[in-house]
Design a protein around this motif. Structure first.
Motif, PDB file in Angstrom:
ATOM      1  N   GLY A 242       7.671   3.679  -1.122  1.00 58.91           N
ATOM      2  CA  GLY A 242       8.006   4.936  -0.459  1.00 58.91           C
ATOM      3  C   GLY A 242       8.861   5.832  -1.334  1.00 58.91           C
TER       4      GLY A 242
ATOM      5  N   THR B  62       6.433   6.425  -5.018  1.00 53.84           N
ATOM      6  CA  THR B  62       5.255   7.293  -4.859  1.00 53.84           C
ATOM      7  C   THR B  62       5.571   8.778  -5.046  1.00 53.84           C
ATOM      8  OG1 THR B  62       4.209   5.649  -3.483  1.00 53.84           O
ATOM      9  CG2 THR B  62       3.423   7.900  -3.197  1.00 53.84           C
TER      10      THR B  62
ATOM     11  N   GLY C 253       2.826   0.325   6.119  1.00 58.74           N
ATOM     12  CA  GLY C 253       3.456   0.609   4.840  1.00 58.74           C
ATOM     13  C   GLY C 253       3.720  -0.620   4.010  1.00 58.74           C
ATOM     14  N   SER C 254       4.418  -0.402   2.921  1.00 56.64           N
ATOM     15  CA  SER C 254       4.516  -1.436   1.899  1.00 56.64           C
ATOM     16  C   SER C 254       5.662  -2.411   2.134  1.00 56.64           C
ATOM     17  CB  SER C 254       4.691  -0.767   0.542  1.00 56.64           C
ATOM     18  OG  SER C 254       5.929  -0.082   0.510  1.00 56.64           O
ATOM     19  N   ARG C 255       6.575  -2.097   3.060  1.00 56.37           N
ATOM     20  CA  ARG C 255       7.722  -3.008   3.178  1.00 56.37           C
ATOM     21  C   ARG C 255       8.075  -3.362   4.614  1.00 56.37           C
ATOM     22  NH1 ARG C 255      12.282   1.173   0.844  1.00 56.37           N
ATOM     23  NH2 ARG C 255      13.796   0.299   2.257  1.00 56.37           N
TER      24      ARG C 255
ATOM     25  N   TRP D 260      -3.604  -4.504  -1.244  1.00 55.53           N
ATOM     26  CA  TRP D 260      -3.261  -3.102  -1.409  1.00 55.53           C
ATOM     27  C   TRP D 260      -4.544  -2.271  -1.335  1.00 55.53           C
ATOM     28  CZ3 TRP D 260       1.215  -0.619  -1.404  1.00 55.53           C
ATOM     29  CH2 TRP D 260       1.267   0.686  -1.901  1.00 55.53           C
ATOM     30  N   VAL D 261      -4.536  -1.209  -0.561  1.00 55.21           N
ATOM     31  CA  VAL D 261      -5.711  -0.337  -0.486  1.00 55.21           C
ATOM     32  C   VAL D 261      -5.316   1.052  -0.983  1.00 55.21           C
ATOM     33  CG1 VAL D 261      -6.680  -1.569   1.502  1.00 55.21           C
ATOM     34  CG2 VAL D 261      -5.153   0.384   1.885  1.00 55.21           C
TER      35      VAL D 261
ATOM     36  N   GLN E  52      -4.719   4.125   0.235  1.00 55.28           N
ATOM     37  CA  GLN E  52      -4.548   4.730   1.561  1.00 55.28           C
ATOM     38  C   GLN E  52      -5.004   6.186   1.594  1.00 55.28           C
ATOM     39  OE1 GLN E  52      -1.165   3.788   4.093  1.00 55.28           O
ATOM     40  NE2 GLN E  52      -0.591   5.936   4.037  1.00 55.28           N
TER      41      GLN E  52
ATOM     42  N   HIS F 155       3.603   3.510  10.690  1.00 53.28           N
ATOM     43  CA  HIS F 155       5.042   3.253  10.835  1.00 53.28           C
ATOM     44  C   HIS F 155       5.845   4.522  10.538  1.00 53.28           C
ATOM     45  CE1 HIS F 155       4.598   3.375   6.575  1.00 53.28           C
ATOM     46  NE2 HIS F 155       5.778   2.867   6.297  1.00 53.28           N
TER      47      HIS F 155
ATOM     48  N   GLY G  48       6.375   5.923   7.540  1.00 54.78           N
ATOM     49  CA  GLY G  48       6.985   6.086   6.226  1.00 54.78           C
ATOM     50  C   GLY G  48       6.645   7.512   5.818  1.00 54.78           C
ATOM     51  N   TRP G  49       7.555   8.199   5.144  1.00 50.94           N
ATOM     52  CA  TRP G  49       7.345   9.635   4.960  1.00 50.94           C
ATOM     53  C   TRP G  49       6.103   9.971   4.143  1.00 50.94           C
ATOM     54  CZ3 TRP G  49       8.207  13.450   7.783  1.00 50.94           C
ATOM     55  CH2 TRP G  49       8.093  14.755   7.297  1.00 50.94           C
ATOM     56  N   ASN G  50       5.788   9.121   3.146  1.00 48.12           N
ATOM     57  CA  ASN G  50       4.577   9.409   2.361  1.00 48.12           C
ATOM     58  C   ASN G  50       3.341   9.337   3.241  1.00 48.12           C
ATOM     59  OD1 ASN G  50       5.598   9.604  -0.499  1.00 48.12           O
ATOM     60  ND2 ASN G  50       6.511   7.691   0.217  1.00 48.12           N
ATOM     61  N   SER G  51       3.313   8.352   4.128  1.00 50.19           N
ATOM     62  CA  SER G  51       2.162   8.221   5.025  1.00 50.19           C
ATOM     63  C   SER G  51       2.040   9.464   5.896  1.00 50.19           C
ATOM     64  CB  SER G  51       2.313   6.973   5.898  1.00 50.19           C
ATOM     65  OG  SER G  51       2.256   5.821   5.077  1.00 50.19           O
TER      66      SER G  51
ATOM     67  N   GLU H  98       0.613  12.261   3.839  1.00 49.75           N
ATOM     68  CA  GLU H  98      -0.812  12.035   3.548  1.00 49.75           C
ATOM     69  C   GLU H  98      -1.667  12.310   4.776  1.00 49.75           C
ATOM     70  OE1 GLU H  98      -0.538   8.027   2.040  1.00 49.75           O
ATOM     71  OE2 GLU H  98       0.740   8.736   0.414  1.00 49.75           O
TER      72      GLU H  98
HETATM   73 BR1  BUP Z   1       0.679  -0.802   2.372  1.00 50.13          BR
HETATM   74  C1  BUP Z   1      -0.078   0.523   1.309  1.00 50.13           C
HETATM   75  N1  BUP Z   1      -1.866   1.279  -0.025  1.00 50.13           N
HETATM   76  O1  BUP Z   1      -2.020  -0.735   0.966  1.00 50.13           O
HETATM   77  P1  BUP Z   1       5.518   5.190   2.869  1.00 50.13           P
HETATM   78  C2  BUP Z   1       0.594   1.683   1.036  1.00 50.13           C
HETATM   79  N2  BUP Z   1       0.029   2.629   0.236  1.00 50.13           N
HETATM   80  O2  BUP Z   1      -1.779   3.293  -0.996  1.00 50.13           O
HETATM   81  P2  BUP Z   1       6.847   2.558   2.929  1.00 50.13           P
HETATM   82  C3  BUP Z   1      -1.228   2.438  -0.296  1.00 50.13           C
HETATM   83  O3  BUP Z   1       2.148   3.515  -0.340  1.00 50.13           O
HETATM   84  P3  BUP Z   1       9.488   3.566   2.793  1.00 50.13           P
HETATM   85  C4  BUP Z   1      -1.368   0.292   0.763  1.00 50.13           C
HETATM   86  O4  BUP Z   1      -0.347   5.676   0.919  1.00 50.13           O
HETATM   87  C5  BUP Z   1       2.081   5.616   0.689  1.00 50.13           C
HETATM   88  O5  BUP Z   1       1.844   6.578  -0.288  1.00 50.13           O
HETATM   89  C6  BUP Z   1       0.784   4.858   0.988  1.00 50.13           C
HETATM   90  O6  BUP Z   1       4.941   4.865   1.423  1.00 50.13           O
HETATM   91  C7  BUP Z   1       0.789   3.846  -0.114  1.00 50.13           C
HETATM   92  O7  BUP Z   1       6.016   3.835   3.462  1.00 50.13           O
HETATM   93  C8  BUP Z   1       2.990   4.537   0.116  1.00 50.13           C
HETATM   94  O8  BUP Z   1       4.440   5.677   3.752  1.00 50.13           O
HETATM   95  C9  BUP Z   1       3.926   3.968   1.152  1.00 50.13           C
HETATM   96  O9  BUP Z   1       6.655   6.123   2.662  1.00 50.13           O
HETATM   97  O10 BUP Z   1       8.083   3.074   2.195  1.00 50.13           O
HETATM   98  O11 BUP Z   1       6.047   1.812   1.961  1.00 50.13           O
HETATM   99  O12 BUP Z   1       7.273   1.841   4.126  1.00 50.13           O
HETATM  100  O13 BUP Z   1       9.952   2.510   3.744  1.00 50.13           O
HETATM  101  O14 BUP Z   1      10.370   3.704   1.607  1.00 50.13           O
HETATM  102  O15 BUP Z   1       9.177   4.883   3.462  1.00 50.13           O
END
Ligand code: BUP
Length: 451
Positions: free
Chosen positions: A17, A20, A268-270, A332-333, A335, A350, A352-355, A358
């Motif tokens: 997060g 990225t 998300g990733s964590r 990992w996909v 996304q 969840h 996460g701001w990147n999600s 996107e």
């Molecule tokens: Br899981 C996953 N593929 O399989 P967020 C995540 N992502 O491309 P987080 C993939 O990782 P924090 C997968 O598109 C986004 O860009 C997803 O960031 C990509 O959530 C990134 O959405 C994940 O901000 O981080 O990972 O929980 O807690 O720091 O916000």
């Protein structure tokens, strides 16, 4: 010097997060003619992160140069936390004094350094001593940034009875929306958060991966000095466009599904769900009657994942029952490619701001299920902005209550039958595109760094 290409040094911390948006900023700066140095802390918190950086560098133009930042050995027992990400922030912070000599070794002196919000305060004296303009990249919503800036003074009013926290610019927030560690006394994350919040007035500017149409009121309050006085200029530059890095194994399956028929599910990733919650979510997806693509995660970082099989996580027979209608993956996909696919019509996220960014760029409606950290505030932005719905009562990490499959199934059906978010998508794409406000904001920063 004026007229020369600006050279921007970027220092991310840990967690996809955080990483990225740094990679996206690196690509955006490079595309606008800047030289970029990506400072990468070693060792990384996870193998996935190290791979991600390596893939990015391999595909980036030679104008993006890596600079390895070797962290001092650090005994986790000396910090008050067991969270691998908070410990990594601490390891980076404790190595801050090593940045000066590292910057001096770079092939060119930087015109600006941009550090991650989670670590920046430790670097303020070092960057000041180097005489380089100092910027912070805030990787979540402007709403969360307002909390971060106001927290050191607002924390005194953290009133367990009223159950709210007054944050100027946001209003009275339910205490339950505030990241869990901040509600507990004396822990590593709160100490870092407080220290960062207090140091914000000491940097030259704040960059946020958000955009005016989505968070205009909060951005205005921040820049009017109503959240805290004397904040440096806050520049929204988002949504930063995704960078293409991975091939996607799910796309052939999506190609075979009808348009806007699939709900994509990822936390998300964590964020790992409990075994019980995972089974209920599985049941909910099954009951919804919708097609689904579900990215399952059972551990926070890959180092902890002992390769538990999907069957074991989801229960015997699950995968067979949903075969053809549901695709469950543990890897990992890509996304962004999934969200961009015409078959995808909804996103259980969840927040996460990147999600969130996107989902907006790709015009996919969100069913928000925040689990920890900044995610409830981000879910509030999603709901206010019309990007999706947020079932307020749904529990988050550490809470014993499990949301049942019946209820999940109903919300998922509503998500898929709900209105489109095409207008929001247009706003997001316009903000980041040529002539858009965020695009101009980034241009102004580059001009400033060039003088
Ligand atoms: Br899981 C996953 N593929 O399989 P967020 C995540 N992502 O491309 P987080 C993939 O990782 P924090 C997968 O598109 C986004 O860009 C997803 O960031 C990509 O959530 C990134 O959405 C994940 O901000 O981080 O990972 O929980 O807690 O720091 O916000």
């Amino acid at each position: 010097p004026a007229g020369e290409t600006p050279h921007v040094a970027l220092l991310p911390s840990a967690g996809m997060g955080h990483l990225t948006p740094f990679l996206r900023l690196a690509a955006a700066l490079e595309a606008r003619g800047c030289d970029v140095t990506l400072i990468t802390p070693h060792p990384a918190v996870s193998a996935a992160e190290a791979r991600h950086v390596a893939d990015f560098l391999a595909s980036a133009s030679p104008r993006v140069r890596p600079l390895e930042f070797h962290l001092l050995p650090f005994d986790p027992a000396s910090a008050n936390s067991t969270d691998p990400f908070f410990l990594q922030f601490e390891a980076i912070r404790r190595s801050a004094h090593l940045l000066g000599p590292l910057l001096a070794s770079a092939c060119r002196a930087p015109s600006a350094v941009v550090t991650d919000i989670t670590i920046f305060s430790a670097f303020v004296p070092v960057i000041r001593a180097a005489g380089v303009p100092n910027y912070v990249l805030f990787t979540a919503s402007a709403a969360m940034f307002a909390l971060c800036a106001a927290f050191p003074s607002a924390a005194a009013s953290l009133d367990g009875h009223a159950g709210t926290l007054d944050v100027p610019g946001l209003g009275a927030l339910p205490v339950s929306w505030i990241p869990q560690p901040l509600r507990k006394p004396r822990n590593l994350f709160s100490a870092q958060f407080m220290e960062n919040g207090r140091a914000l007035t000491q940097v030259d500017g704040i960059i946020i991966n958000t955009w005016e149409v989505l968070e205009g009121d909060t951005l205005a309050a921040l820049n009017a000095g109503s959240v805290v006085p004397h904040l440096p200029l806050v520049t929204p530059v988002g949504p930063l466009p995704p960078v293409k890095l991975h091939k996607n194994s799910c796309l052939p399956w999506l190609d075979a599904q009808p348009e806007r028929s699939v709900v994509y599910v990822s936390f998300g990733s964590r964020t790992a769900l409990s075994a019980e919650q995972m089974r209920e979510l599985g049941a909910g997806l099954e009951k919804s009657g919708c097609r689904f693509l579900w990215v399952v995660k059972s551990k926070k970082v890959d180092k902890e994942d002992e390769g538990v099989a999907l069957e074991e996580l989801l229960g015997d027979g699950y995968l067979r029952r949903v075969e053809g209608r549901g695709l469950v993956v543990k890897d990992w996909v890509d996304q962004d490619a999934i969200l961009a696919h015409p078959a995808v019509g909804g996103f259980v996220s969840h927040c996460g701001w990147n999600s969130v960014t996107e989902a907006a760029i790709r015009g996919v409606r969100v069913l928000a299920w925040p689990r920890h950290g900044d995610q409830r505030l981000n879910a509030w932005v999603v709901e206010r902005g019309g990007l999706g719905a947020w079932p307020r009562g749904w529990s988050w990490e550490g809470e014993a209550e499990v949301v049942g499959g019946e209820e999940i199934g109903q919300w998922v059906r509503e998500l898929m039958e709900g209105p489109g978010v095409g207008m929001l998508q247009e706003d997001a794409v316009r903000a980041a595109g040529a002539g858009g406000k965020s695009n101009k904001g980034l241009g102004e920063l580059i001009r400033k760094w060039n003088t």
